[in-house]
Motif scaffolding. Structure first.
Motif, short mmCIF file in Angstrom:
data_model
loop_
_atom_site.label_atom_id
_atom_site.label_comp_id
_atom_site.label_asym_id
_atom_site.label_seq_id
_atom_site.Cartn_x
_atom_site.Cartn_y
_atom_site.Cartn_z
N THR A 257 12.02 6.22 6.66
CA THR A 257 11.86 5.27 5.56
C THR A 257 12.53 3.95 5.91
O THR A 257 13.65 3.92 6.43
CB THR A 257 12.48 5.84 4.27
OG1 THR A 257 11.78 7.04 3.92
CG2 THR A 257 12.39 4.85 3.14
N ILE A 258 11.86 2.84 5.60
CA ILE A 258 12.43 1.50 5.84
C ILE A 258 13.05 0.96 4.56
O ILE A 258 12.43 1.00 3.49
CB ILE A 258 11.36 0.52 6.35
CG1 ILE A 258 10.91 0.89 7.77
CG2 ILE A 258 11.88 -0.92 6.32
CD1 ILE A 258 9.81 0.00 8.32
N PHE A 259 14.29 0.47 4.67
CA PHE A 259 14.91 -0.34 3.63
C PHE A 259 14.83 -1.79 4.10
O PHE A 259 15.51 -2.16 5.07
CB PHE A 259 16.37 0.04 3.41
CG PHE A 259 16.58 1.25 2.53
CD1 PHE A 259 15.56 2.16 2.29
CD2 PHE A 259 17.82 1.49 1.95
CE1 PHE A 259 15.76 3.28 1.49
CE2 PHE A 259 18.03 2.61 1.14
CZ PHE A 259 17.00 3.51 0.91
N LEU A 287 -0.56 1.20 8.14
CA LEU A 287 0.12 2.39 8.65
C LEU A 287 0.73 3.18 7.50
O LEU A 287 1.08 2.63 6.46
CB LEU A 287 1.22 1.99 9.63
CG LEU A 287 0.77 1.45 10.99
CD1 LEU A 287 1.98 1.01 11.80
CD2 LEU A 287 -0.02 2.50 11.75
N ASP A 288 0.87 4.47 7.73
CA ASP A 288 1.49 5.34 6.74
C ASP A 288 3.00 5.28 6.92
O ASP A 288 3.57 5.97 7.76
CB ASP A 288 0.99 6.78 6.93
CG ASP A 288 1.54 7.73 5.87
OD1 ASP A 288 2.02 7.24 4.84
OD2 ASP A 288 1.49 8.96 6.10
N VAL A 289 3.66 4.41 6.15
CA VAL A 289 5.11 4.24 6.27
C VAL A 289 5.67 3.92 4.88
O VAL A 289 5.04 3.20 4.10
CB VAL A 289 5.47 3.12 7.27
CG1 VAL A 289 4.89 1.79 6.84
CG2 VAL A 289 6.96 3.00 7.48
N GLU A 290 6.83 4.51 4.56
CA GLU A 290 7.47 4.25 3.27
C GLU A 290 8.46 3.10 3.42
O GLU A 290 9.34 3.13 4.29
CB GLU A 290 8.19 5.50 2.76
CG GLU A 290 7.24 6.60 2.32
CD GLU A 290 7.94 7.72 1.57
OE1 GLU A 290 9.15 7.60 1.30
OE2 GLU A 290 7.27 8.72 1.27
N ILE A 291 8.32 2.12 2.53
CA ILE A 291 9.20 0.95 2.54
C ILE A 291 9.71 0.68 1.13
O ILE A 291 8.94 0.69 0.17
CB ILE A 291 8.46 -0.31 3.05
CG1 ILE A 291 7.90 -0.09 4.46
CG2 ILE A 291 9.39 -1.53 3.03
CD1 ILE A 291 7.08 -1.25 4.98
N TYR A 292 11.01 0.43 1.04
CA TYR A 292 11.62 -0.03 -0.20
C TYR A 292 12.20 -1.41 0.10
O TYR A 292 12.99 -1.56 1.04
CB TYR A 292 12.71 0.92 -0.68
CG TYR A 292 12.19 2.31 -0.99
CD1 TYR A 292 11.75 2.64 -2.28
CD2 TYR A 292 12.12 3.29 0.00
CE1 TYR A 292 11.26 3.91 -2.56
CE2 TYR A 292 11.62 4.56 -0.27
CZ TYR A 292 11.20 4.87 -1.55
OH TYR A 292 10.71 6.11 -1.83
#
Length: 487
Positions: A257-259, A287-292
């Motif tokens: 996960t990206i902050f 792309l399938d990536v989680e970012i907050y």
């Protein structure tokens, strides 16, 4: 009744041994040893003790208004009228129009709780801001936006949610903002440092990310989060698009996960650089990536640190149960303060002719913002110039944010001298700088740094600019005289 003996000490119910050890372990250098001594010195000056200076100069924290930065007139006029409707009749028609807009949705009930994620009307404004900023057709849902007490509370909320145990790790850029190492410690998780390359203007290198990831895995640590600070704090770099692409691809490949800490997105002084959000690039890559992502009213041009406002955005599709847990956790904490929420709305919604504002109001607002920005730009150039003209100091260009993070070249003789006294070399340097000049800077060791190198962080915020010039000259003379004793 017999009096208790004066020799009997009060028995405290809680001592340091009763405090959660994870919280005791946490450190926050920005308000650490050097600023603590600075506070003591200022108290002594106020009590009449003589020092070589009249007062301390706090360069340790990015707190614009403490240096005299003025708040934006329109923003404060709207906010003050929301707090006290009795003064609304004295405001301009444009201020009255904005207040009416908020009042129709919120009412003059700033002292009441809002919804836990924040006022829907402000979250809608944030969604519009993000869509316009990223020039995207996809407008965020307000259900993916949570208003926070500055960016820090959103970051802390998400760390507490995502970090489960001592085997979880967070990849943090080194140098880093000490909030990250402190909250990671409080969560009982592990830091995974990835070193920014100073000689390449603090670039993030794919090879370094990969090496640190593999090292963590070998040590039984599970990398869960990749922290990306853009523009950089304390380093002041602005990532180009290719760097962001590489970090997103790395996170997608490793399922990390990206902050995205983007609180300085308005503070970019290099005309060849521009802010590009991680959200925008991720959408383009598909792309399938989680970012907050996190933003704040404390920096930029707004500079309202004490009002504590900001937002976090869930920038990608996430598991519905995780989404529920985020909102549940925010509900437990109740809403962020409503004054900060309103200022967040004002930050992302400047007055425009399209909404019916007069050209005078729009021009005044734009002129105030431009004057603040160009002054920051000049101050960044002044600090960079003077640091690089100082013997034994080098500083990468301050492309953005509000800080310089110069490298100081300390001789082996000085390093041994400091260690003999029981100090980290950069800590002793900063303490002596404080005691002899009144300048308060933060040792680089508080932000972590590449082994064998020494730095400090200072803000560029001193006003007026003539005072900044004078302070830089004081630093320059002190540094060269100070280190000459240890050649």
């Amino acid at each position: 009744m017999k009096q208790l003996s004066k020799s009997i000490r009060y028995a405290y119910w809680n001592t340091i041994k009763d405090i959660n050890p994870l919280f005791v372990e946490a450190q926050y250098a920005v308000r650490g040893q050097v600023p603590s001594m600075a506070a003591t010195i200022q108290e002594e000056i106020n009590s009449g003790k003589k020092y070589p200076f009249d007062s301390i100069t706090e360069l340790n924290i990015g707190n614009p208004q403490t240096f005299g930065q003025k708040p934006i007139t329109f923003n404060r006029s709207v906010l003050s009228s929301m707090l006290d409707p009795n003064i609304l009749k004295y405001q301009s028609g444009d201020v009255q129009r904005r207040v009416k807009f908020y009042n129709d949705k919120i009412g003059f009930q700033v002292g009441a709780y809002s919804q836990s994620p924040g006022y829907p009307i402000i979250r809608e404004a944030v969604a519009n801001f993000i869509q316009k900023r990223d020039a995207t057709k996809n407008k965020p849902s307000i259900n993916d936006i949570i208003l926070t007490d500055g960016a820090s509370s959103g970051i802390t909320l998400m760390f507490n949610l995502l970090l489960k145990d001592k085997t979880d790790g967070v990849m943090i850029p080194i140098p880093q903002y000490p909030l990250y190492s402190a909250v990671i410690a409080q969560c009982g998780a592990q830091q995974i440092p990835y070193y920014l390359v100073e000689d390449k203007n603090w670039s993030a290198e794919q090879q370094q990310l990969e090496e640190q990831y593999q090292k963590a895995k070998r040590n039984g640590i599970n990398p869960r989060i990749l922290v990306c600070i853009n523009p950089g704090n304390p380093t002041g770099q602005v990532f180009d698009k290719q760097s962001i692409v590489e970090m997103i691809k790395f996170a997608a490949d490793k399922k990390i996960t990206i902050f995205a800490d983007e609180v300085y997105q308005e503070n970019i002084y290099d005309s060849k650089k521009k802010f590009i959000s991680f959200r925008k690039v991720a959408n383009e890559l598909n792309l399938d990536v989680e970012i907050y992502s996190f933003h704040s009213i404390s920096k930029g041009i707004t500079g309202e640190c004490g009002l504590r406002g900001g937002y976090m955005e869930i920038t990608s599709k996430i598991d519905s149960e995780v989404h529920f847990q985020i909102h549940k956790s925010k509900t437990i904490m109740l809403c962020s303060n409503t004054v900060g929420q309103l200022m967040t709305g004002l930050m992302v919604t400047p007055p425009t002719v399209e909404e019916g504002c007069s050209e005078f109001t729009v021009l005044q607002y734009n002129d105030e913002c431009k004057a603040l920005f160009t002054s920051l730009q000049r101050r960044a150039a002044i600090v960079t110039q003077y640091l690089n003209q100082t013997k034994g100091v080098s500083c990468q260009p301050i492309e953005g944010a509000m800080y310089a993070f110069p490298r100081i070249y300390l001789s082996d003789k000085y390093v041994q001298h400091a260690k003999k006294l029981g100090y980290e070399p950069d800590v002793l340097y900063c303490l002596d700088l404080l005691k002899e000049t009144g300048l308060v800077v933060v040792p680089g060791s508080g932000f972590l740094q590449y082994p064998g190198t020494y730095h400090f962080r200072m803000t560029i915020l001193i006003l007026p600019e003539e005072k900044l010039l004078a302070k830089m000259k004081i630093f320059q003379q002190w540094h060269e005289n100070y280190l000459a004793k240890f050649q």
